[in-house]
Design a protein around this motif. Structure first.
Motif, PDB file in Angstrom:
ATOM      1  N   THR A  54       5.367   3.039  11.537  1.00  0.00           N
ATOM      2  CA  THR A  54       5.049   2.253  10.343  1.00  0.00           C
ATOM      3  C   THR A  54       4.274   1.011  10.766  1.00  0.00           C
ATOM      4  O   THR A  54       4.542   0.434  11.833  1.00  0.00           O
ATOM      5  N   ILE A  55       3.326   0.612   9.930  1.00  0.00           N
ATOM      6  CA  ILE A  55       2.497  -0.559  10.216  1.00  0.00           C
ATOM      7  C   ILE A  55       2.489  -1.459   8.992  1.00  0.00           C
ATOM      8  O   ILE A  55       2.142  -1.017   7.889  1.00  0.00           O
ATOM      9  N   VAL A  56       2.879  -2.712   9.181  1.00  0.00           N
ATOM     10  CA  VAL A  56       2.877  -3.688   8.093  1.00  0.00           C
ATOM     11  C   VAL A  56       1.498  -4.343   8.022  1.00  0.00           C
ATOM     12  O   VAL A  56       1.000  -4.847   9.039  1.00  0.00           O
ATOM     13  N   PRO A  57       0.840  -4.335   6.874  1.00  0.00           N
ATOM     14  CA  PRO A  57      -0.483  -4.976   6.770  1.00  0.00           C
ATOM     15  C   PRO A  57      -0.384  -6.477   6.990  1.00  0.00           C
ATOM     16  O   PRO A  57       0.652  -7.091   6.756  1.00  0.00           O
ATOM     17  N   LYS A  58      -1.493  -7.050   7.410  1.00  0.00           N
ATOM     18  CA  LYS A  58      -1.533  -8.485   7.660  1.00  0.00           C
ATOM     19  C   LYS A  58      -1.434  -9.265   6.351  1.00  0.00           C
ATOM     20  O   LYS A  58      -1.870  -8.806   5.303  1.00  0.00           O
ATOM     21  N   GLY A  59      -0.885 -10.461   6.451  1.00  0.00           N
ATOM     22  CA  GLY A  59      -0.822 -11.352   5.310  1.00  0.00           C
ATOM     23  C   GLY A  59      -2.117 -12.135   5.168  1.00  0.00           C
ATOM     24  O   GLY A  59      -3.091 -11.895   5.892  1.00  0.00           O
ATOM     25  N   PRO A  60      -2.166 -13.083   4.247  1.00  0.00           N
ATOM     26  CA  PRO A  60      -3.389 -13.881   4.049  1.00  0.00           C
ATOM     27  C   PRO A  60      -3.741 -14.687   5.286  1.00  0.00           C
ATOM     28  O   PRO A  60      -2.861 -15.258   5.948  1.00  0.00           O
ATOM     29  N   GLU A  61      -5.022 -14.726   5.602  1.00  0.00           N
ATOM     30  CA  GLU A  61      -5.476 -15.468   6.781  1.00  0.00           C
ATOM     31  C   GLU A  61      -5.675 -16.946   6.472  1.00  0.00           C
ATOM     32  O   GLU A  61      -5.345 -17.811   7.288  1.00  0.00           O
ATOM     33  N   LYS A  62      -6.226 -17.251   5.308  1.00  0.00           N
ATOM     34  CA  LYS A  62      -6.478 -18.637   4.929  1.00  0.00           C
ATOM     35  C   LYS A  62      -5.308 -19.205   4.128  1.00  0.00           C
ATOM     36  O   LYS A  62      -4.539 -18.458   3.515  1.00  0.00           O
ATOM     37  N   VAL A  89       1.389  11.381   5.984  1.00  0.00           N
ATOM     38  CA  VAL A  89       0.839  10.048   6.219  1.00  0.00           C
ATOM     39  C   VAL A  89       0.559   9.402   4.865  1.00  0.00           C
ATOM     40  O   VAL A  89       0.101  10.062   3.930  1.00  0.00           O
ATOM     41  N   GLY A  90       0.838   8.097   4.772  1.00  0.00           N
ATOM     42  CA  GLY A  90       0.576   7.421   3.507  1.00  0.00           C
ATOM     43  C   GLY A  90       0.983   5.965   3.546  1.00  0.00           C
ATOM     44  O   GLY A  90       0.963   5.332   4.602  1.00  0.00           O
ATOM     45  N   GLU A  91       1.365   5.444   2.396  1.00  0.00           N
ATOM     46  CA  GLU A  91       1.752   4.040   2.318  1.00  0.00           C
ATOM     47  C   GLU A  91       2.797   3.842   1.222  1.00  0.00           C
ATOM     48  O   GLU A  91       2.863   4.619   0.263  1.00  0.00           O
ATOM     49  N   ARG A  92       3.599   2.835   1.396  1.00  0.00           N
ATOM     50  CA  ARG A  92       4.583   2.463   0.383  1.00  0.00           C
ATOM     51  C   ARG A  92       4.109   1.179  -0.288  1.00  0.00           C
ATOM     52  O   ARG A  92       3.762   0.207   0.375  1.00  0.00           O
ATOM     53  N   ARG A  93       4.108   1.196  -1.617  1.00  0.00           N
ATOM     54  CA  ARG A  93       3.658   0.045  -2.387  1.00  0.00           C
ATOM     55  C   ARG A  93       4.768  -0.430  -3.317  1.00  0.00           C
ATOM     56  O   ARG A  93       5.601   0.360  -3.757  1.00  0.00           O
TER      57      ARG A  93
END
Length: 331
Positions: A81-89, A250-254
């Motif tokens: 599992t891979i957690v997407p990055k949060g906001p950069e700014k 393969v997919g994603e959880r939202r």
């Protein structure tokens, strides 16, 4: 003490903000309303101070910035599992006093309600709030009744006039905005009286939950959920697992915004539902705003922005409903 800037200096300072921060503010979205010939005021990324709508309440709240309508929690494969990055700014959000009080309600649910929500927290810690004053009351708001017409927990206050811009900078990180300005006395504009007034019930009895008023208002509800989506304090969501077509493993959880007014929201395993009728759902929403939440946290969930009254296609008035409930209970 505040700052007085020329319009040119303020525009330059704001342009610097847009480079350093992700800036969100109410903007007029032409032709993007419910119909092709209607406009809407919704949060977007303005390129200048002139693109911000200062004199009208936004139809949708700031909430979708802190709490995305549709947010991927993680991507998954067969063994990872891979957690997407949060906001950069860092994020700057222009909002009014009632919405600033709504931030407190969101924080209670997502940061202090037993555990801290990771996804909300990483956005929230980057957010700073720019107060927009209210020179006059909006037609449907009842912030004075709810005690949310005044706020002081802002990072900066900005008021734009045709000739100049006045500001109060409370957060040192934003001090560059006023470096070209002169000292001035600045007092944020807060409304002291609304056209719409709401009286909360002094004490709710057990009979409050079985009143005919719920069925009366529920008979007009069409379960669209729009009142929940424009509300700055509604926090409910549902989960979706998306499986990719080229590989079903393969997919994603939202997590996606959800509404307690929609049929099936409260359905659990076995097909059991707790609130089967529209009247039950209307009762749940209203009582949660003025009773359940206050019982737990010490103050009402509703901030009196009036957006639910504005958006309802059946003209169901939350404020009128609460006033009627209070009148019946107080009698």
């Amino acid at each position: 003490m505040g700052i007085l800037l020329s319009k040119t200096a303020a525009d330059q300072a704001f342009a610097a903000w847009t480079e350093k921060y992700d800036v969100f503010a109410p903007m007029l979205m032409e032709g993007e309303g419910c119909f092709s010939d209607t406009d809407i005021i919704r949060y977007g990324k303005p390129a200048s101070l002139d693109e911000i709508v200062w004199d009208k309440k936004s139809d949708y709240s700031f909430k979708e910035i802190l709490l995305a309508i549709n947010e991927t929690l993680f991507y998954f494969t067969e063994d990872q599992t891979i957690v997407p990055k949060g906001p950069e700014k860092d994020i700057l959000i222009f909002l009014r006093a009632c919405d600033l009080h709504a931030v407190k309600r969101l924080d209670e649910i997502y940061l202090k309600n037993g555990f801290e929500d990771f996804y909300y927290a990483r956005v929230r810690e980057k957010a700073k709030f720019i107060l927009m004053g209210c020179e006059t009351t909006c037609a449907s708001g009842f912030c004075v009744s709810m005690g949310t017409n005044v706020a002081d927990n802002y990072d900066a206050y900005i008021k734009v006039t045709p000739d100049c811009v006045v500001a109060e900078i409370k957060n040192e990180d934003l001090a560059d905005f006023g470096k070209e300005g002169a000292d001035a006395d600045v007092t944020p504009a807060f409304v002291t009286e609304n056209k719409e007034k709401v009286t909360l019930p002094k004490k709710l009895s057990n009979e409050s939950f079985t009143k005919e008023i719920w069925n009366e208002y529920g008979a007009r509800c069409i379960n669209c959920g729009r009142c929940n989506f424009v509300c700055p304090t509604c926090t409910c969501f549902t989960m979706q697992d998306i499986f990719y077509q080229d590989n079903a493993k393969v997919g994603e959880r939202r997590r996606v915004w959800a509404s307690c007014q929609i049929d099936g929201y409260d359905e659990i395993a076995g097909g059991h539902s707790f609130r089967r009728t529209n009247g039950d759902r209307v009762r749940f929403k209203v009582m949660h705003k003025i009773y359940d939440y206050e019982k737990r946290f010490g103050y009402p969930m509703c901030v009196g922005c009036g957006r639910c009254d504005d958006i309802c296609p059946e003209y169901i008035s939350y404020s009128n409903l609460v006033n009627r409930l209070a009148k019946e209970e107080n009698e």
